[in-house]
Each structure stands twice: as structure tokens, then as C-alpha cells.
Design a protein around this motif. Sequence first.
Motif, PDB file in Angstrom:
ATOM      1  N   LEU A 181       1.076  -0.611   0.275  1.00  0.00           N
ATOM      2  CA  LEU A 181       0.273   0.033  -0.517  1.00  0.00           C
ATOM      3  C   LEU A 181       1.393   1.057   0.139  1.00  0.00           C
ATOM      4  O   LEU A 181       1.684   1.491   0.889  1.00  0.00           O
ATOM      5  CB  LEU A 181      -0.458   0.117   1.447  1.00  0.00           C
ATOM      6  CG  LEU A 181      -1.614   1.441   1.222  1.00  0.00           C
ATOM      7  CD1 LEU A 181      -2.716   1.552   0.096  1.00  0.00           C
ATOM      8  CD2 LEU A 181      -2.675   1.120   3.332  1.00  0.00           C
ATOM      9  N   TRP A 182       0.505   2.430  -1.043  1.00  0.00           N
ATOM     10  CA  TRP A 182       1.313   3.679  -0.586  1.00  0.00           C
ATOM     11  C   TRP A 182       0.529   4.237  -0.298  1.00  0.00           C
ATOM     12  O   TRP A 182      -0.836   4.075  -1.138  1.00  0.00           O
ATOM     13  CB  TRP A 182       1.816   3.819  -2.625  1.00  0.00           C
ATOM     14  CG  TRP A 182       3.073   2.738  -3.078  1.00  0.00           C
ATOM     15  CD1 TRP A 182       3.062   1.803  -2.859  1.00  0.00           C
ATOM     16  CD2 TRP A 182       4.351   3.249  -2.480  1.00  0.00           C
ATOM     17  NE1 TRP A 182       4.096   1.451  -3.988  1.00  0.00           N
ATOM     18  CE2 TRP A 182       5.177   1.977  -3.757  1.00  0.00           C
ATOM     19  CE3 TRP A 182       4.536   4.953  -2.842  1.00  0.00           C
ATOM     20  CZ2 TRP A 182       6.148   2.799  -4.279  1.00  0.00           C
ATOM     21  CZ3 TRP A 182       6.347   4.786  -3.059  1.00  0.00           C
ATOM     22  CH2 TRP A 182       6.960   3.851  -4.277  1.00  0.00           C
ATOM     23  N   THR A 183       0.258   5.361   0.585  1.00  0.00           N
ATOM     24  CA  THR A 183      -0.550   6.467   0.895  1.00  0.00           C
ATOM     25  C   THR A 183       0.648   7.368   1.696  1.00  0.00           C
ATOM     26  O   THR A 183       1.701   7.494   1.675  1.00  0.00           O
ATOM     27  CB  THR A 183      -0.771   5.358   2.380  1.00  0.00           C
ATOM     28  OG1 THR A 183      -2.147   6.587   2.660  1.00  0.00           O
ATOM     29  CG2 THR A 183       0.028   5.036   3.429  1.00  0.00           C
ATOM     30  N   VAL A 184      -0.078   7.998   2.249  1.00  0.00           N
ATOM     31  CA  VAL A 184       0.045   9.584   3.536  1.00  0.00           C
ATOM     32  C   VAL A 184      -0.769   9.706   4.005  1.00  0.00           C
ATOM     33  O   VAL A 184      -1.939   9.327   4.280  1.00  0.00           O
ATOM     34  CB  VAL A 184      -0.013  10.455   1.858  1.00  0.00           C
ATOM     35  CG1 VAL A 184      -1.297  10.919   1.532  1.00  0.00           C
ATOM     36  CG2 VAL A 184       0.994  12.302   2.566  1.00  0.00           C
ATOM     37  N   HIS A 185      -0.043  11.160   4.934  1.00  0.00           N
ATOM     38  CA  HIS A 185      -0.331  11.637   5.958  1.00  0.00           C
ATOM     39  C   HIS A 185      -2.464  11.729   5.259  1.00  0.00           C
ATOM     40  O   HIS A 185      -2.059  12.281   4.275  1.00  0.00           O
ATOM     41  CB  HIS A 185       0.244  12.383   6.551  1.00  0.00           C
ATOM     42  CG  HIS A 185      -0.638  13.052   7.190  1.00  0.00           C
ATOM     43  ND1 HIS A 185      -1.414  14.315   8.134  1.00  0.00           N
ATOM     44  CD2 HIS A 185      -0.408  13.271   8.625  1.00  0.00           C
ATOM     45  CE1 HIS A 185      -1.621  14.869   9.452  1.00  0.00           C
ATOM     46  NE2 HIS A 185      -0.965  13.650  10.029  1.00  0.00           N
ATOM     47  N   PRO A 186      -3.319  11.936   6.310  1.00  0.00           N
ATOM     48  CA  PRO A 186      -4.246  11.979   6.465  1.00  0.00           C
ATOM     49  C   PRO A 186      -4.652  13.656   5.551  1.00  0.00           C
ATOM     50  O   PRO A 186      -5.948  14.186   4.738  1.00  0.00           O
ATOM     51  CB  PRO A 186      -5.613  11.899   7.532  1.00  0.00           C
ATOM     52  CG  PRO A 186      -3.975  10.568   8.045  1.00  0.00           C
ATOM     53  CD  PRO A 186      -2.976  10.559   7.569  1.00  0.00           C
ATOM     54  N   SER A 187      -4.079  14.259   5.699  1.00  0.00           N
ATOM     55  CA  SER A 187      -4.368  16.051   6.032  1.00  0.00           C
ATOM     56  C   SER A 187      -4.196  16.174   4.104  1.00  0.00           C
ATOM     57  O   SER A 187      -4.512  16.889   3.176  1.00  0.00           O
ATOM     58  CB  SER A 187      -2.963  16.780   6.304  1.00  0.00           C
ATOM     59  OG  SER A 187      -2.053  16.022   5.879  1.00  0.00           O
ATOM     60  N   SER A 188      -3.648  14.665   3.619  1.00  0.00           N
ATOM     61  CA  SER A 188      -3.163  15.458   2.135  1.00  0.00           C
ATOM     62  C   SER A 188      -4.640  14.856   1.305  1.00  0.00           C
ATOM     63  O   SER A 188      -4.572  14.566   0.145  1.00  0.00           O
ATOM     64  CB  SER A 188      -2.190  13.958   1.626  1.00  0.00           C
ATOM     65  OG  SER A 188      -1.174  15.014   1.961  1.00  0.00           O
ATOM     66  N   VAL A 189      -5.479  14.658   2.266  1.00  0.00           N
ATOM     67  CA  VAL A 189      -6.830  13.900   1.299  1.00  0.00           C
ATOM     68  C   VAL A 189      -7.106  15.265   0.513  1.00  0.00           C
ATOM     69  O   VAL A 189      -8.445  15.608  -0.013  1.00  0.00           O
ATOM     70  CB  VAL A 189      -8.078  13.829   2.697  1.00  0.00           C
ATOM     71  CG1 VAL A 189      -8.551  14.697   3.348  1.00  0.00           C
ATOM     72  CG2 VAL A 189      -9.355  12.981   2.122  1.00  0.00           C
ATOM     73  N   ALA A 190      -6.886  16.889   0.794  1.00  0.00           N
ATOM     74  CA  ALA A 190      -7.369  17.641  -0.033  1.00  0.00           C
ATOM     75  C   ALA A 190      -6.531  17.749  -0.813  1.00  0.00           C
ATOM     76  O   ALA A 190      -6.627  18.830  -1.547  1.00  0.00           O
ATOM     77  CB  ALA A 190      -7.378  19.030   1.437  1.00  0.00           C
ATOM     78  N   GLU A 191      -5.294  17.392  -1.110  1.00  0.00           N
ATOM     79  CA  GLU A 191      -4.970  17.565  -2.853  1.00  0.00           C
ATOM     80  C   GLU A 191      -3.997  16.354  -3.580  1.00  0.00           C
ATOM     81  O   GLU A 191      -3.766  16.284  -4.277  1.00  0.00           O
ATOM     82  CB  GLU A 191      -3.002  17.068  -1.698  1.00  0.00           C
ATOM     83  CG  GLU A 191      -2.685  18.388  -0.733  1.00  0.00           C
ATOM     84  CD  GLU A 191      -1.191  18.421  -0.350  1.00  0.00           C
ATOM     85  OE1 GLU A 191      -0.871  18.970   0.319  1.00  0.00           O
ATOM     86  OE2 GLU A 191      -1.320  16.741   0.439  1.00  0.00           O
ATOM     87  N   PHE A 192      -5.612  15.830  -3.944  1.00  0.00           N
ATOM     88  CA  PHE A 192      -5.796  14.912  -4.362  1.00  0.00           C
ATOM     89  C   PHE A 192      -5.513  15.278  -6.256  1.00  0.00           C
ATOM     90  O   PHE A 192      -4.935  14.265  -7.075  1.00  0.00           O
ATOM     91  CB  PHE A 192      -7.396  13.936  -4.847  1.00  0.00           C
ATOM     92  CG  PHE A 192      -7.459  12.782  -4.183  1.00  0.00           C
ATOM     93  CD1 PHE A 192      -6.736  12.215  -4.872  1.00  0.00           C
ATOM     94  CD2 PHE A 192      -8.492  13.525  -2.846  1.00  0.00           C
ATOM     95  CE1 PHE A 192      -7.687  11.045  -3.981  1.00  0.00           C
ATOM     96  CE2 PHE A 192      -8.679  12.381  -2.408  1.00  0.00           C
ATOM     97  CZ  PHE A 192      -7.938  10.983  -2.651  1.00  0.00           C
ATOM     98  N   ALA A 193      -5.602  16.527  -6.434  1.00  0.00           N
ATOM     99  CA  ALA A 193      -5.351  17.249  -7.646  1.00  0.00           C
ATOM    100  C   ALA A 193      -3.321  16.661  -7.916  1.00  0.00           C
ATOM    101  O   ALA A 193      -3.342  16.000  -8.694  1.00  0.00           O
ATOM    102  CB  ALA A 193      -5.174  18.501  -7.826  1.00  0.00           C
ATOM    103  N   VAL A 194      -2.691  16.963  -6.992  1.00  0.00           N
ATOM    104  CA  VAL A 194      -1.127  16.422  -7.116  1.00  0.00           C
ATOM    105  C   VAL A 194      -1.016  14.866  -6.798  1.00  0.00           C
ATOM    106  O   VAL A 194       0.066  14.452  -7.264  1.00  0.00           O
ATOM    107  CB  VAL A 194      -0.067  17.154  -5.885  1.00  0.00           C
ATOM    108  CG1 VAL A 194       0.066  18.728  -6.373  1.00  0.00           C
ATOM    109  CG2 VAL A 194      -0.631  17.098  -4.797  1.00  0.00           C
ATOM    110  N   ILE A 195      -1.504  14.419  -6.079  1.00  0.00           N
ATOM    111  CA  ILE A 195      -1.792  13.446  -5.700  1.00  0.00           C
ATOM    112  C   ILE A 195      -2.131  12.048  -7.637  1.00  0.00           C
ATOM    113  O   ILE A 195      -1.650  11.291  -7.176  1.00  0.00           O
ATOM    114  CB  ILE A 195      -2.959  12.456  -4.985  1.00  0.00           C
ATOM    115  CG1 ILE A 195      -2.115  12.821  -3.310  1.00  0.00           C
ATOM    116  CG2 ILE A 195      -3.304  10.891  -4.890  1.00  0.00           C
ATOM    117  CD1 ILE A 195      -3.233  12.550  -2.278  1.00  0.00           C
TER     118      ILE A 195
END
Length: 244
Positions: A165-179
Motif C-alpha cells: 500500500l502506498w499512502t500518505v498522511h490524512p491531511s493530503s485528502v485535500a490534495e488529490f490534484a497533485v496525488i
Amino acid sequence: ALYKRTVRPAIDSSSLATSSSAELLSLFDAADIAFDYGEGSDALADMTKTAKILEQRGEAHTRIWRSMYVAYARSGDAEGANLVRRKFGLHADSQALVELPPIDRSTKTVVRTDANGRALVSPVNLASGRRIVVIAHPLCGFSQRAVQFLEAHSEFSRLFESDVLWTVHPSSVAEFAVISEWNDLHPRAQIAPATNTRQWQEIETGWPTPSIYFFENGHLRNKIVGFNERFEPDLRAAISQFDH
């Protein structure tokens, strides 16, 4: 404790509505930081209280709504996050915020998007079998260097298999453009943000990037934090131990 002694009394004060906008922004930011560390409902209520006054004054800027969206998502309140998103919908930046389905706060979950950009919340089971979790952020230079290194060395193809699983801190839920940009560039290492931190006690505070965690039947067997001169030998040793 410092927050409870100094910030909360100011937010609970009857004079809050007459505070200057600069003071309200400072209180909001303090509540946001408190929530970031503890994901508590009290801090979220404080954020909401100050944000409403700023909204009434027409001074609830983009970052206020983004922070509220993230806080609601991390608290498991998808409906609250979606309400903020719709309220924030006149801003072009709102396109980076996805409409969230219900979130189960009792288990580890991540947010993915389908081909149409719709959000899907998926449970993560680390309790059985062997699983690898990679923490990476699209805007982290070390994460970018790490994934390029891994893609260029076939001996590390293990980190792109289905049980990784590749994941990231929950705050990045608002960064789907860069994700989404990262996921297009690295289709075998697609990042799906976690929805909370409380269920991920094994992850280091701050969720440093890049980090790689090796789990077996729910137990953390090994971890590698950072991309430095020890990354390659440490990773080779960790994978060798893990797969034997």
C-alpha cells in the motif's frame, strides 16, 4: 494542555464575536493545529465556531475551507466534509476536493478515486499475512527520488506488488490534484491518502516521507525512514528478511 489553558477560553468567551479578524484567524489556526495532533471533536468544534464568524464577515478564505474539509474527513464525518466542499464550490481550488462516501472510523481506511474521479473509501487489513506500507508525498523531493530509484532497479519490484500500500498522511485528502499527477506518473505506486491517524499507531508521528513499513500478521517487523545513503542496503536487507 497549553491549548486548553489559553486558546479554548478565548474561543469560548462571549466576546469572541467582537474579536478582530486577525485574532479569529489566529484562534482558528491554533484549533487546526490542536486537531492535527489529536483529531479531537472539541478542536473541530472550535475550528467550526471561528470559521462561522469569519464566514459571516466574508473573510473565510480558501485555506479555511480546505482545513475544515480535511478535519471533517479525518474525524470520519464525510457528510460534513462534503457540505464544506459544496459551500466552497465556487472556488476553482475546490476541484481538488473529492465528494467523500461514508468513512468507517473503527478501522484503517484510505481514499482512492476511480476513473471518473469519484472517491472510494477502502479498508486496509494489516492483521493477517504480510503487508508493506509505503508513506510518500507527491511534493516531497525525497519521495520523488525514492520512487524513481525503485522504478529503475528491478530488484525492488517487490514494492509495487498487490500487497503493498502506498499512502500518505490524512491531511493530503485535500490534495488529490497533485496525488492524481503522481499516480499518472507512477501507476504501480499509486498513493491513496489515509483517513485518520488514530488507527495507524504503528506509523511514526508526523508521517515522515518516504517511509517503508513491513507488517506480518499485524505486527511491525521492520521499517525504513528517509531516503539517504543507507536506503538501498537497508531496503535490500529488509526485503530479504521479510520474504524468507
